[in-house]
Design a protein around this motif. Structure first.
Motif, PDB file in Angstrom:
ATOM      1  N   GLU A 130      11.787  -7.992   8.225  1.00 32.20           N
ATOM      2  CA  GLU A 130      11.888  -6.563   8.378  1.00 32.20           C
ATOM      3  C   GLU A 130      10.658  -6.307   9.331  1.00 32.20           C
ATOM      4  O   GLU A 130      10.592  -5.326  10.154  1.00 32.20           O
ATOM      5  N   ALA A 131       9.687  -6.812   8.830  1.00 38.15           N
ATOM      6  CA  ALA A 131       8.187  -6.595   9.791  1.00 38.15           C
ATOM      7  C   ALA A 131       8.413  -7.128  11.253  1.00 38.15           C
ATOM      8  O   ALA A 131       7.869  -6.482  12.151  1.00 38.15           O
ATOM      9  N   ALA A 132       9.443  -8.102  11.406  1.00 40.47           N
ATOM     10  CA  ALA A 132       9.523  -8.636  12.924  1.00 40.47           C
ATOM     11  C   ALA A 132      10.722  -7.510  13.509  1.00 40.47           C
ATOM     12  O   ALA A 132      11.154  -7.963  14.511  1.00 40.47           O
ATOM     13  N   GLY A 133      11.171  -6.534  12.827  1.00 47.07           N
ATOM     14  CA  GLY A 133      12.057  -5.590  13.333  1.00 47.07           C
ATOM     15  C   GLY A 133      13.693  -6.492  13.109  1.00 47.07           C
ATOM     16  O   GLY A 133      14.467  -6.135  14.047  1.00 47.07           O
ATOM     17  N   LYS A 134      13.742  -7.299  12.410  1.00 46.54           N
ATOM     18  CA  LYS A 134      14.986  -8.128  12.288  1.00 46.54           C
ATOM     19  C   LYS A 134      15.450  -7.670  10.903  1.00 46.54           C
ATOM     20  O   LYS A 134      15.048  -7.272   9.980  1.00 46.54           O
ATOM     21  N   ARG A 135      16.888  -7.810  10.766  1.00 42.57           N
ATOM     22  CA  ARG A 135      17.536  -7.768   9.350  1.00 42.57           C
ATOM     23  C   ARG A 135      17.657  -9.337   8.592  1.00 42.57           C
ATOM     24  O   ARG A 135      18.407 -10.199   9.137  1.00 42.57           O
ATOM     25  N   LEU A 136      17.808  -9.295   7.319  1.00 43.56           N
ATOM     26  CA  LEU A 136      18.151 -10.300   6.615  1.00 43.56           C
ATOM     27  C   LEU A 136      19.277 -10.012   5.725  1.00 43.56           C
ATOM     28  O   LEU A 136      19.026  -8.998   4.734  1.00 43.56           O
ATOM     29  N   GLN A 137      20.315 -10.561   5.548  1.00 40.75           N
ATOM     30  CA  GLN A 137      21.562 -10.529   4.796  1.00 40.75           C
ATOM     31  C   GLN A 137      22.031 -11.848   4.018  1.00 40.75           C
ATOM     32  O   GLN A 137      21.729 -12.724   4.451  1.00 40.75           O
ATOM     33  N   LEU A 138      22.566 -11.186   2.739  1.00 34.76           N
ATOM     34  CA  LEU A 138      22.841 -12.293   1.646  1.00 34.76           C
ATOM     35  C   LEU A 138      24.366 -12.313   1.755  1.00 34.76           C
ATOM     36  O   LEU A 138      25.084 -11.672   1.767  1.00 34.76           O
ATOM     37  N   ARG A 139      25.028 -13.748   1.725  1.00 35.23           N
ATOM     38  CA  ARG A 139      26.614 -13.659   1.674  1.00 35.23           C
ATOM     39  C   ARG A 139      26.733 -14.800   0.491  1.00 35.23           C
ATOM     40  O   ARG A 139      26.121 -15.640   0.078  1.00 35.23           O
ATOM     41  N   HIS A 140      28.163 -14.745   0.024  1.00 34.79           N
ATOM     42  CA  HIS A 140      28.581 -15.417  -0.688  1.00 34.79           C
ATOM     43  C   HIS A 140      27.723 -15.769  -2.143  1.00 34.79           C
ATOM     44  O   HIS A 140      27.482 -16.661  -2.594  1.00 34.79           O
ATOM     45  N   LEU A 141      27.455 -14.701  -2.679  1.00 34.98           N
ATOM     46  CA  LEU A 141      26.784 -14.643  -3.944  1.00 34.98           C
ATOM     47  C   LEU A 141      27.557 -14.928  -5.062  1.00 34.98           C
ATOM     48  O   LEU A 141      28.681 -14.081  -5.275  1.00 34.98           O
ATOM     49  N   SER A 142      27.262 -15.952  -6.069  1.00 38.60           N
ATOM     50  CA  SER A 142      28.043 -16.157  -7.096  1.00 38.60           C
ATOM     51  C   SER A 142      28.095 -14.954  -8.144  1.00 38.60           C
ATOM     52  O   SER A 142      27.140 -14.225  -7.914  1.00 38.60           O
ATOM     53  N   ARG A 143      29.015 -14.590  -8.970  1.00 38.62           N
ATOM     54  CA  ARG A 143      28.725 -13.429  -9.950  1.00 38.62           C
ATOM     55  C   ARG A 143      27.436 -13.484 -10.644  1.00 38.62           C
ATOM     56  O   ARG A 143      27.002 -12.133 -10.801  1.00 38.62           O
ATOM     57  N   ASP A 144      27.088 -14.642 -11.243  1.00 38.59           N
ATOM     58  CA  ASP A 144      25.689 -14.536 -11.844  1.00 38.59           C
ATOM     59  C   ASP A 144      24.844 -14.193 -10.824  1.00 38.59           C
ATOM     60  O   ASP A 144      23.589 -13.310 -11.357  1.00 38.59           O
ATOM     61  N   CYS A 145      24.642 -14.377  -9.532  1.00 36.59           N
ATOM     62  CA  CYS A 145      23.609 -14.284  -8.854  1.00 36.59           C
ATOM     63  C   CYS A 145      23.528 -12.684  -8.160  1.00 36.59           C
ATOM     64  O   CYS A 145      22.486 -12.119  -8.280  1.00 36.59           O
ATOM     65  N   HIS A 146      24.723 -12.459  -8.243  1.00 39.23           N
ATOM     66  CA  HIS A 146      25.094 -10.943  -7.750  1.00 39.23           C
ATOM     67  C   HIS A 146      24.553 -10.097  -9.023  1.00 39.23           C
ATOM     68  O   HIS A 146      23.964  -8.991  -8.663  1.00 39.23           O
ATOM     69  N   ARG A 147      24.769 -10.513 -10.150  1.00 40.26           N
ATOM     70  CA  ARG A 147      24.399  -9.514 -11.187  1.00 40.26           C
ATOM     71  C   ARG A 147      22.642  -9.515 -11.306  1.00 40.26           C
ATOM     72  O   ARG A 147      22.082  -8.563 -11.576  1.00 40.26           O
ATOM     73  N   LEU A 148      22.325 -10.758 -11.308  1.00 38.97           N
ATOM     74  CA  LEU A 148      20.784 -10.798 -11.100  1.00 38.97           C
ATOM     75  C   LEU A 148      20.142  -9.964  -9.908  1.00 38.97           C
ATOM     76  O   LEU A 148      19.143  -9.255 -10.298  1.00 38.97           O
ATOM     77  N   LEU A 149      20.667 -10.161  -8.832  1.00 38.88           N
ATOM     78  CA  LEU A 149      19.958  -9.200  -7.595  1.00 38.88           C
ATOM     79  C   LEU A 149      20.269  -7.712  -7.971  1.00 38.88           C
ATOM     80  O   LEU A 149      19.495  -7.014  -7.514  1.00 38.88           O
TER      81      LEU A 149
END
Length: 543
Positions: A492-511
């Motif tokens: 973000e500080a470098a003017g770029k975007r970080l995205q997350l893909r293929h999160l398992s259900r438990d990881c999805h719930r945690l995030l």
């Protein structure tokens, strides 16, 4: 709590009370169970007396504990075939309390110890014994075998020469000359009889045959060797109800609580490990929570009847299993025989030579020690071999609870380190978003691998959109969340975007719970639609 008690009652299988659970009533099975119980009772006498001396209390305090704890755990314990009673692991903790405050404080401590164990059972904490790795189990078995062996050394000293050092019985004069040779010869003869008996007949348990034949020789020829009566008289009455005579004050609670916690922990650890060991030998599994409650009830009752408390005894449990004891009848018989010894049979039991009982325990040592662990040390991973040796040494030098805790901690740290080294990433161009770079993460992301995760990325040279693919990874803990947020903040500080893909259900719930996901969808965890989640920064802060 109600559900737990219901499960306890449900799991208390009444078929275990039958003499032959699989085939119904059998006179042969009853004979085996009773003789096995008699053998265990004979071996319990010197052990209970010796541990009472270690704790600095009267021998009857140890014998009453062996009777009450053994009887109650045999009735409602989690594993038929196990034997419980007064143990050395608990006695070495009790001695300081008895020396400083007296035996009445010990009784109060045993009551509180039992209540804590009941609470642990109701909360189903016994299930955590499954976290003990197999190398720790091997170290426990080997350490206990060595401890049992060393405990027999006191029987090779002249009766009456050992003195109370304030930390149990110590010192003493070793047997010498003809007395020593005769003692060693009788021990060897007992071991030989135990080894030969199963090859000749199985009508009686081999340890009982060894004790009976050697006792007959010693009594018949009037041999001058140490006998059970030389330790102390075991004559007494029925245990009487006795409320611990201690002030019911907060100060008393502060005195006994630390001891009760330690005793409860040691008792449960030794009992649950013995539960697993007996289960492996008999091919049946026991109820850990049920055993916790049984041990707690036994100790609570024992504290009100003038006993020193106890837990499962690996030595006597091995004698019982090897003698053919498989049901609750054997444990109940052992406790009843022990009470009969105290009430009416003391004059006979006191004539039994200690050499015969030492021979039985030496055979227990040989049967308990995991000899195959010596050959597999070069075949298993180096860390597992180290844990086996470490737990064995700490069990001998300190106590069982410390050894198991140390072993579990070392094993857990080794596991965490191995998993921390597994994390890596492969990169490729995104097939769905032009110009985006995909980092495919492999290995779990947790506190041990969070630093390694941060080193996988090239923020300065990456394109404007970076996708982190977790199809082969898992987000485990707060350190992982912190690592993801920190990396997103750098992009973000470098003017770029970080995205997350293929999160398992438990990881999805945690995030989602942490508030990191800016897009909330249930499709991605099922991999039906590859949703790329933007990461909200500043949720956990920068520390």
């Amino acid at each position: 709590m109600r559900a737990t008690l219901h499960n306890f009652a449900k799991n208390l299988d009444v078929t275990d009370l039958r003499w032959m659970p699989d085939d119904g009533f059998s006179i042969g099975r009853l004979r085996i169970e009773l003789l096995s119980g008699l053998t265990v009772a004979l071996a319990l006498v010197p052990e209970a007396v010796a541990f009472a001396f270690v704790a600095g209390v009267h021998p009857l305090v140890g014998l009453y504990a062996a009777f009450l704890v053994g009887l109650i755990t045999a009735l409602i314990g989690g594993r038929p075939g196990m034997i419980s009673g007064a143990t050395g692991a608990l006695a070495v903790v009790m001695v300081a309390l008895v020396a400083q405050h007296g035996v009445e404080y010990l009784f109060a401590t045993v009551v509180l110890m039992g209540l804590l164990q009941i609470f642990a059972g109701v909360m189903q904490w016994g299930k955590f014994i499954r976290l003990v790795p197999h190398p720790v189990m091997l170290g426990f078995v080997n350490g206990l075998a060595i401890v049992i062996f060393l405990a027999q050394m006191s029987q090779f000293k002249v009766p009456g020469t050992m003195v109370d050092t304030g930390h149990g019985m110590g010192g003493g004069e070793w047997l010498s000359g003809q007395s020593l040779y005769l003692m060693l010869g009788l021990v060897a003869a007992t071991m030989a009889i135990i080894w030969l008996t199963p090859r000749i007949t199985r009508l009686i348990p081999a340890p009982l045959a060894g004790i009976g034949i050697i006792a007959a020789l010693v009594i018949g020829f009037g041999l001058d060797v140490p006998r059970v009566g030389d330790l102390a008289s075991i004559q007494g009455g029925v245990p009487a109800w006795h409320i611990p005579m201690v002030p019911l004050t907060w100060e008393t609670f502060e005195i006994i609580l630390p001891y009760a916690v330690i005793l409860a922990a040691i008792g449960l650890i030794e009992s649950l490990l013995t539960l697993n060991l007996v289960g492996d030998l008999t091919g049946k599994r026991g109820g850990a929570s049920q055993e916790c409650i049984a041990q707690g009830v036994a100790n609570t009752v024992t504290g009100f009847f003038g006993g020193m408390g106890g837990c499962a005894m690996i030595g006597q449990s091995m004698i019982n299993v090897k003698s053919g004891g498989r049901t609750r009848v054997a444990g109940i018989a052992a406790a009843v025989f022990l009470l009969l010894f105290i009430l009416v049979g003391s004059s006979v039991i006191e004539l039994i030579p200690l050499a015969a009982l030492v021979g039985v325990m030496f055979m227990v040592v040989i049967g308990t020690f995991a000899w195959n662990s010596l050959t597999i040390l070069r075949k298993v991973p180096l860390m597992d071999a180290f844990v086996i040796i470490l737990v064995t040494v700490v069990t001998v030098m300190e106590d069982l609870a410390v050894a198991v805790v140390v072993g579990v901690i070392v094993s857990a740290l080794a596991y965490a380190w191995n998993n921390a080294r597994r994390i890596h990433a492969s990169t490729r161009e995104s097939a769905t978003e032009q110009g985006a770079k995909v980092y495919e993460i492999h290995g779990p992301l947790f506190f041990g691998s969070s630093d390694g995760f941060s080193e996988l990325f090239d923020v300065e040279n990456d394109p404007d959109v970076v996708i982190v693919d977790f199809a082969d990874s898992r987000v485990v803990d707060q350190s992982a969340l912190q690592a993801i947020e920190a990396m997103a903040a750098k992009y973000e500080a470098a003017g770029k975007r970080l995205q997350l893909r293929h999160l398992s259900r438990d990881c999805h719930r945690l995030l989602t719970k942490a508030g990191h996901l800016m897009v909330d969808s249930d499709d991605d965890p099922d991999y039906e639609l590859a949703v790329d989640y933007d990461v909200r920064t500043g949720v956990l802060g920068g520390h």
